[in-house]
Design a protein around this motif. Structure first.
Motif, PDB file in Angstrom:
ATOM      1  N   GLU A   1      -5.131  -3.362  -8.688  1.00 39.87           N
ATOM      2  CA  GLU A   1      -3.737  -3.071  -9.045  1.00 39.87           C
ATOM      3  C   GLU A   1      -2.937  -2.630  -7.824  1.00 39.87           C
ATOM      4  O   GLU A   1      -2.020  -1.825  -7.927  1.00 39.87           O
ATOM      5  CB  GLU A   1      -3.663  -2.031 -10.164  1.00 39.87           C
ATOM      6  N   PHE A   2      -3.325  -3.141  -6.682  1.00 40.57           N
ATOM      7  CA  PHE A   2      -2.625  -2.890  -5.416  1.00 40.57           C
ATOM      8  C   PHE A   2      -2.653  -1.417  -5.000  1.00 40.57           C
ATOM      9  O   PHE A   2      -1.850  -1.002  -4.183  1.00 40.57           O
ATOM     10  CB  PHE A   2      -1.183  -3.420  -5.467  1.00 40.57           C
ATOM     11  N   TYR A   3      -3.569  -0.659  -5.556  1.00 41.10           N
ATOM     12  CA  TYR A   3      -3.771   0.713  -5.087  1.00 41.10           C
ATOM     13  C   TYR A   3      -4.749   0.656  -3.918  1.00 41.10           C
ATOM     14  O   TYR A   3      -5.934   0.409  -4.106  1.00 41.10           O
ATOM     15  CB  TYR A   3      -4.370   1.593  -6.190  1.00 41.10           C
ATOM     16  N   LEU A   4      -4.246   0.880  -2.728  1.00 47.02           N
ATOM     17  CA  LEU A   4      -5.077   0.631  -1.548  1.00 47.02           C
ATOM     18  C   LEU A   4      -5.348   1.854  -0.688  1.00 47.02           C
ATOM     19  O   LEU A   4      -6.187   1.818   0.197  1.00 47.02           O
ATOM     20  CB  LEU A   4      -4.412  -0.466  -0.686  1.00 47.02           C
ATOM     21  N   VAL A   5      -4.620   2.926  -0.942  1.00 44.88           N
ATOM     22  CA  VAL A   5      -4.828   4.122  -0.124  1.00 44.88           C
ATOM     23  C   VAL A   5      -6.057   4.875  -0.646  1.00 44.88           C
ATOM     24  O   VAL A   5      -6.144   5.177  -1.830  1.00 44.88           O
ATOM     25  CB  VAL A   5      -3.596   5.039  -0.149  1.00 44.88           C
TER      26      VAL A   5
ATOM     27  N   LEU B   1      -7.072  -7.764  -4.793  1.00 37.74           N
ATOM     28  CA  LEU B   1      -5.794  -7.027  -4.794  1.00 37.74           C
ATOM     29  C   LEU B   1      -5.320  -6.802  -6.220  1.00 37.74           C
ATOM     30  O   LEU B   1      -4.872  -5.719  -6.592  1.00 37.74           O
ATOM     31  CB  LEU B   1      -4.731  -7.819  -4.018  1.00 37.74           C
ATOM     32  N   GLU B   2      -5.429  -7.844  -7.018  1.00 36.28           N
ATOM     33  CA  GLU B   2      -5.005  -7.773  -8.411  1.00 36.28           C
ATOM     34  C   GLU B   2      -5.891  -6.799  -9.198  1.00 36.28           C
ATOM     35  O   GLU B   2      -5.390  -5.954  -9.941  1.00 36.28           O
ATOM     36  CB  GLU B   2      -5.082  -9.175  -9.007  1.00 36.28           C
TER      37      GLU B   2
ATOM     38  N   SER C   1      -1.417  11.327  -4.989  1.00 32.40           N
ATOM     39  CA  SER C   1      -1.805   9.968  -4.632  1.00 32.40           C
ATOM     40  C   SER C   1      -2.329   9.180  -5.827  1.00 32.40           C
ATOM     41  O   SER C   1      -2.731   9.760  -6.836  1.00 32.40           O
ATOM     42  CB  SER C   1      -2.901  10.009  -3.560  1.00 32.40           C
ATOM     43  N   THR C   2      -2.338   7.878  -5.687  1.00 30.50           N
ATOM     44  CA  THR C   2      -2.929   7.037  -6.731  1.00 30.50           C
ATOM     45  C   THR C   2      -4.446   7.248  -6.762  1.00 30.50           C
ATOM     46  O   THR C   2      -5.058   7.111  -7.814  1.00 30.50           O
ATOM     47  CB  THR C   2      -2.612   5.548  -6.494  1.00 30.50           C
ATOM     48  N   HIS C   3      -5.028   7.581  -5.622  1.00 34.16           N
ATOM     49  CA  HIS C   3      -6.460   7.871  -5.579  1.00 34.16           C
ATOM     50  C   HIS C   3      -6.784   8.972  -6.591  1.00 34.16           C
ATOM     51  O   HIS C   3      -7.690   8.844  -7.403  1.00 34.16           O
ATOM     52  CB  HIS C   3      -6.850   8.309  -4.160  1.00 34.16           C
TER      53      HIS C   3
ATOM     54  N   ILE D   1       1.014 -12.279  -8.133  1.00 31.46           N
ATOM     55  CA  ILE D   1       0.280 -13.199  -7.278  1.00 31.46           C
ATOM     56  C   ILE D   1       0.470 -14.597  -7.810  1.00 31.46           C
ATOM     57  O   ILE D   1       0.355 -14.837  -9.013  1.00 31.46           O
ATOM     58  CB  ILE D   1      -1.221 -12.861  -7.282  1.00 31.46           C
TER      59      ILE D   1
ATOM     60  N   LYS E   1      -4.920  10.004  -9.122  1.00 34.97           N
ATOM     61  CA  LYS E   1      -4.601   9.604 -10.495  1.00 34.97           C
ATOM     62  C   LYS E   1      -5.641   8.663 -11.091  1.00 34.97           C
ATOM     63  O   LYS E   1      -5.816   8.603 -12.294  1.00 34.97           O
ATOM     64  CB  LYS E   1      -3.218   8.949 -10.544  1.00 34.97           C
ATOM     65  N   GLU E   2      -6.304   7.924 -10.210  1.00 37.00           N
ATOM     66  CA  GLU E   2      -7.268   6.926 -10.679  1.00 37.00           C
ATOM     67  C   GLU E   2      -8.696   7.457 -10.755  1.00 37.00           C
ATOM     68  O   GLU E   2      -9.617   6.695 -11.058  1.00 37.00           O
ATOM     69  CB  GLU E   2      -7.230   5.696  -9.758  1.00 37.00           C
TER      70      GLU E   2
ATOM     71  N   MET F   1       0.825  -1.207   0.000  1.00 40.99           N
ATOM     72  CA  MET F   1       0.000   0.000   0.000  1.00 40.99           C
ATOM     73  C   MET F   1       0.864   1.264   0.000  1.00 40.99           C
ATOM     74  O   MET F   1       0.619   2.191  -0.773  1.00 40.99           O
ATOM     75  CB  MET F   1      -0.868  -0.079   1.251  1.00 40.99           C
TER      76      MET F   1
ATOM     77  N   GLU G   1       2.384   4.081  -3.481  1.00 40.23           N
ATOM     78  CA  GLU G   1       2.131   5.517  -3.496  1.00 40.23           C
ATOM     79  C   GLU G   1       3.411   6.338  -3.595  1.00 40.23           C
ATOM     80  O   GLU G   1       3.372   7.477  -4.043  1.00 40.23           O
ATOM     81  CB  GLU G   1       1.382   5.947  -2.226  1.00 40.23           C
TER      82      GLU G   1
END
Lengths: 467, 253
Positions: free
Chosen positions: B139-143, B135-136, B8-10, A94, B12-13, A76, A80
Motif C-alpha cells: 500500500e505504498f507504505y515504504l518508510v 508496491l501495491e 508514522s505508518t510503520h 498502478i 500504525k501498521e 514514500m 507519511e
C-alpha cells in the motif's frame, strides 16, 4: 484507515489493454502539465461531489530500472505526511499494462508562479499586503511541519507552491512536488550525492558554493527569494544558469546575489572558508566588487520595517544564523496588521478589491496515455520555471482558457482515502476511451462535512499498543 | 515522520503476533503449516542478506528489504507471490527507498550466481513487474524504522558502549530480522530487548538503567524471550525442512 486489510485492487484484471478499472472512477478533463517524469492531468471523480483531482503520471524509467527512485521517494514521503499546507495525495494507481504509476492529488487551481505573473502582466499592481502575508505564513507553516519531521523540500519555487481554488479550502497554500525532498536524518550518503538540487534562482549560497552537508536552511533561503518575488513580482536573483558539466559552478547566480546583498565574509560566516568553491574559485567570486547592500532598495521596503527585518533574516548568508521556519512564524511581521488569514485571497474583514486569478489552462486533447488527438495545442506559453502540481516545465496552450475549460466547482471532500480506495472499483461501468469532452457545469454545491478526513488519523503520541 | 515514529505508518501498521502467523488459505490448501510459513520467511530473509553481501549493500537496506518481504506475506500468499522472486525484488525496492540504487541487471546477475535452479533465474522484466505488485501489496507504505537507530544512543547511555557489547547487540539486532518482530513491536523496544539479552549474557548489571527508562519491562522481556526461543529452536531449521516446505508449495492442491 490503517487496518491494512483492504487492498481491493485486482491487478490481474487491470493488465488488459482495456482502460484499467481504477481509471473508470475518474472523468478526464485534460492535461495540465508536463515534466521530465511524465504528465499531469486534471480529472474529476465520477461519484458526487465530482471532486477535481490532479493526476501525476510517472512513466517507467527509460534505463530499464522500473519505477524511478524519484517517484518512490515522493510516494514514500507523501504517504507519511499530512498537513493543511502540504499537498494531499489521495490515491496511487498502478497501470500494469504499461507499467506506469499514477499519483492522484487534491487539485489546486492556482500556484504562486501564475499568481505573480498575473499581477505582473495583467493586473498592473502588486499583491495586497494581506495576501502576501497570508501566503508567506502558510508556506512557512507547511515548511515548519516538514522540517520538524526531518524533511527538506530542496526545490521550493513559486510554481511548486500551490493555492486552492473555490471551495472549502479556498486560498489555502499547498506545498507540492516532493520529488527532490529528502529525509535528512541519518542519510546513508551525503545529501548532495544525488545531483542537482533546486532551481538556481532559489538556490541557497551554501549550495552554490559547493556545500556537501546542508540543512533545512536551504528551504528558508528559497522562501526569502519567494517573499521578495511576491513583493516585487520579479525574481530576486535572476542568474543565468551554467549548464556545462554535471554540476557546474553557478558563478552568475552568486554574482546576482552579491550584487544585492554584498559579498559574504568569513568574519560573518565562519564556515565559508571550508566551502569548496570559496576556496577554489575565489578570484571568480570576487571579480566584481559590490559595496552597497541594497536589498531594501530592490524590494522597496523601509529598513526599519518588520517585513524587511524578516526578509533579511531569511536571506542571511550563514545557514546557521538564517532564521528557521518556527522562528519566522513568530516574527513581528505576522503579529501586526493586516494579520495573516486562512484564505489568502479574501480577508475575513474586506479591505481591498479581490483579484480574480486565471484558472489553470487545460489541454483537453490529451488522454491518460499522453497521446494527443485531433486539434494540436495552439500557442505555447512556456514558463521558465513553471509547472503546476510539481512538474518541471510547463508548456501549455494558453488561449484555451475561454471556452474549452471549466472553472472548478466548489467541492466537497469525500472518502477517497487510502487504503479503502487503494485500487479499483470493479462495479463502475466501462467508460469510453478519450473522455476529453468538456463536462457540463455542475451546479450543485456540496458542503464539505469533515475537513479532518484523510491521512490525519494519527494515534496519540504516547499510545503503546503493547500495553 | 522520519523523526516521529508515533505518527508514522510503520507505527500504525504494527500487528498483533496472532495476525502474523496466519497461513493464507491458498497456501494452506497446499499443506503449508505455520511452521513451514515461518521457515520459508526465515530462509528468504537469509537469502536477502546473502544477496546483499554479494552486491555490497548496507545492513539498513537489508533490514528494510526483509521488512517489506515480511509485510507482503501478511497480506499475500506464497503461492501467488513466489518468494524467490519477492525476496530479491524487495531488496531492489529497498535500495531505491533507502537511496542506494542498485541496477536490476546487477541484481539479476547475482540471483543467477546464487540460484542454481533454472526455474528461479529471473529476468529483469520479472523483477520490474514484481516491483509494482509489491508496491501495491505494501500500500505504498515504504518508510521503515529500525532498531539500529537507537542502539548507539542506548549503549552510550547505559555505559555499555565497549566494542564487544556493540558487536554482540548489533548481531542480536541483525538476527531479529529472522523473525517477524519488526512487524509486531516498536523498533526501540526491540533494541532494548537485545541490550537486555546482551547484558544478562555478559553479566552486566544495568537494572537501574532499565528502571529509569520508563518503559514496560514486561514487553522488553517478552521480546527477549521470543529472541531466545528463536535461538533455542534454531538447530531445527534445517535445509531439509526448508526443502520440504518449498516442495509443498510446488505441489498443486
Amino acid at each position: 484507515m490503517g487496518d491494512g486489510s483492504s487492498t481491493r485492487s485486482n491487478s490481474s484484471n487491470s493488465s488488459t489493454s482495456e482502460k484499467p478499472e481504477w481509471l473508470q472512477q475518474y472523468n478526464l478533463v485534460g492535461k495540465i502539465g508536463e515534466g521530465t517524469y511524465g504528465l499531469v492531468f486534471l480529472a474529476r471523480t465520477k461519484t458526487p461531489p465530482k471532486r477535481p483531482i490532479a493526476i501525476k503520471k510517472f512513466k517507467q524509467s527509460k534505463d530499464g530500472d522500473g519505477v524511478s527512485p524519484t517517484a518512490i521517494r515522493e510516494i514514500m514521503l507523501l504517504r507519511e505526511i499530512s498537513h493543511e499546507n502540504v499537498v494531499k495525495l489521495v490515491n496511487v494507481h498502478i497501470n500494469f499494462a504499461d507499467m506506469s504509476l499514477y499519483l492522484a492529488f487534491d487539485y489546486a487551481e492556482y500556484d504562486l508562479y501564475e499568481i505573480i505573473r498575473h499581477h505582473r502582466d495583467k493586473v498592473g499592481h502588486p499583491l495586497n499586503q494581506y495576501t502576501v502575508k497570508s501566503l508567506l505564513w502558510q508556506l512557512l507553516n507547511g515548511l515548519n511541519y516538514l522540517h520538524s519531521n526531518w524533511i527538506i523540500h530542496r526545490d521550493l519555487k513559486p510554481s511548486n507552491i500551490l493555492v486552492m481554488g473555490d471551495g472549502e479550502e479556498h486560498g489555502i497554500v499547498k506545498i507540492a512536488d516532493f520529488g527532490l525532498a529528502r529525509i535528512y536524518q541519518a542519510p546513508l550518503k551525503p545529501l548532495s550525492d544525488n545531483g542537482v538540487v533546486v532551481t538556481i534562482w532559489y538556490r541557497a549560497p551554501e549550495l552554490l558554493l559547493g556545500s556537501k552537508h546542508y540543512t533545512s536552511a536551504v528551504d528558508m533561503w528559497a522562501v526569502g527569494c519567494i517573499f521578495a518575488e511576491l513583493l516585487t513580482l520579479k525574481p530576486l536573483f535572476q542568474g543565468a544558469e551554467a549548464k556545462s558539466s554535471q554540476n557546474p559552478f553557478q558563478v552568475d547566480q552568486l554574482d546576482k546575489i552579491f550584487k544585492i546583498l554584498g559579498h559574504p565574509t568569513v568574519d560573518k560566516w565562519p564556515t565559508l572558508a571550508n566551502l569548496p568553491h570559496w576556496q577554489s574559485d575565489l578570484q571568480h567570486i570576487q571579480a566584481h566588487k559590490y559595496d552597497s547592500a541594497g536589498l531594501h532598495n530592490v524590494v522597496h521596503l523601509n529598513m526599519k520595517s518588520p517585513a524587511y527585518d524578516l526578509l533579511s533574516k531569511m536571506l542571511e548568508y550563514d545557514p546557521l544564523k538564517r532564521i528557521t521556519a518556527p522562528q519566522a512564524l513568530e516574527h513581528e511581521y505576522f503579529r501586526m496588521d493586516p494579520l495573516p488569514g486562512r484564505n489568502a485571497f479574501v480577508a475575513s474583514q474586506p479591505m481591498e478589491k479581490n483579484v480574480n486569478y486565471p484558472t489553470r489552462p487545460v489541454d483537453t486533447n490529451t488522454d491518460f496515455e499522453g497521446t494527443t488527438s485531433i486539434n494540436p495545442p495552439q500557442a505555447v506559453a512556456a514558463g521558465n520555471v513553471a509547472g503546476g502540481h510539481g512538474m518541471g516545465n510547463r508548456s501549455m496552450p494558453r488561449p484555451m482558457v475561454g471556452h474549452n475549460m471549466q472553472r472548478m466547482q466548489p467541492q466537497g471532500v469525500m472518502a477517497y482515502n487510502f487504503p479503502a480506495q487503494a485500487g479499483m472499483n470493479p462495479s463502475v461501468p466501462m467508460q469510453q476511451r478519450g473522455m476529453a469532452q468538456p463536462h457540463q457545469q455542475q451546479q450543485q454545491q456540496l458542503r464539505r462535512k469533515d475537513p479532518g478526513m484523510g491521512m490525519s488519523g494519527y494515534a496519540p503520541p504516547n499510545k503503546n499498543r503493547r500495553l | 515522520m522520519a523523526s516521529n515514529f508515533w505518527t508514522s505508518t510503520h507505527y500504525k501498521e504494527l500487528k498483533d503476533p496472532e495476525e502474523i502467523n496466519v497461513v493464507h488459505p491458498l497456501d494452506a490448501q497446499r499443506g503449508i503449516s505455520v511452521e513451514d510459513f515461518r521457515l520459508i520467511k526465515l530462509h528468504m530473509s537469509n537469502y536477502i542478506s546473502k544477496l546483499a553481501q554479494h552486491i555490497k549493500i548496507r545492513q539498513r537496506v537489508v533490514a528494510t528489504a526483509v521488512t517489506y518481504m515480511r509485510r507482503v506475506y501478511t497480506r499475500k500468499s506464497l503461492t501467488e507471490y513466489e518468494p524467490r522472486l519477492v525476496a530479491p525484488t524487495c531488496l531492489y525496492l529497498a535500495c531505491k527507498a533507502e537511496e542506494s540504487v542498485v541496477h536490476a541487471k546487477i541484481l539479476v546477475f547475482y540471483i543467477r550466481k546464487l540460484y542454481a535452479d533454472e526455474k528461479f533465474r529471473y529476468e529483469i522484466k520479472d523483477i520490474l513487474e514484481m516491483e509494482m505488485k509489491i508496491l501495491e501489496a505494501l500500500e505504498f507504505y515504504l518508510v521503515v524504522f529500525h532498531p539500529y537507530r537507537s542502539l548507539p544512543e542506548y549503549l552510550q547511555d547505559s555505559g555499555l558502549n565497549d566494542t564487544s557489547m556493540t558487536h554482540l547487540t548489533w548481531g542480536l539486532v541483525n538476527d531479529t530480522y529472522r523473525m517477524d518482530l519488526i512487524l509486531t513491536h516498536p523498533p526501540y523496544l526491540i533494541t532494548l530487548a537485545c541490550i537486555y539479552i546482551a547484558s544478562v549474557y555478559k553479566e552486566k548489571d544495568i537494572k537501574t538503567w532499565f528502571e529509569e527508562l520508563s518503559v514496560d519491562m514486561n514487553i522488553v522481556k517478552n521480546i527477549a524471550m521470543e529472541i531466545l526461543d528463536f535461538y533455542e529452536n534454531h538447530r531445527m531449521f534445517t535445509e531439509e525442512r526448508v526443502h520440504a516446505a518449498f516442495n509443498k508449495l510446488a505441489t498443486s492442491p
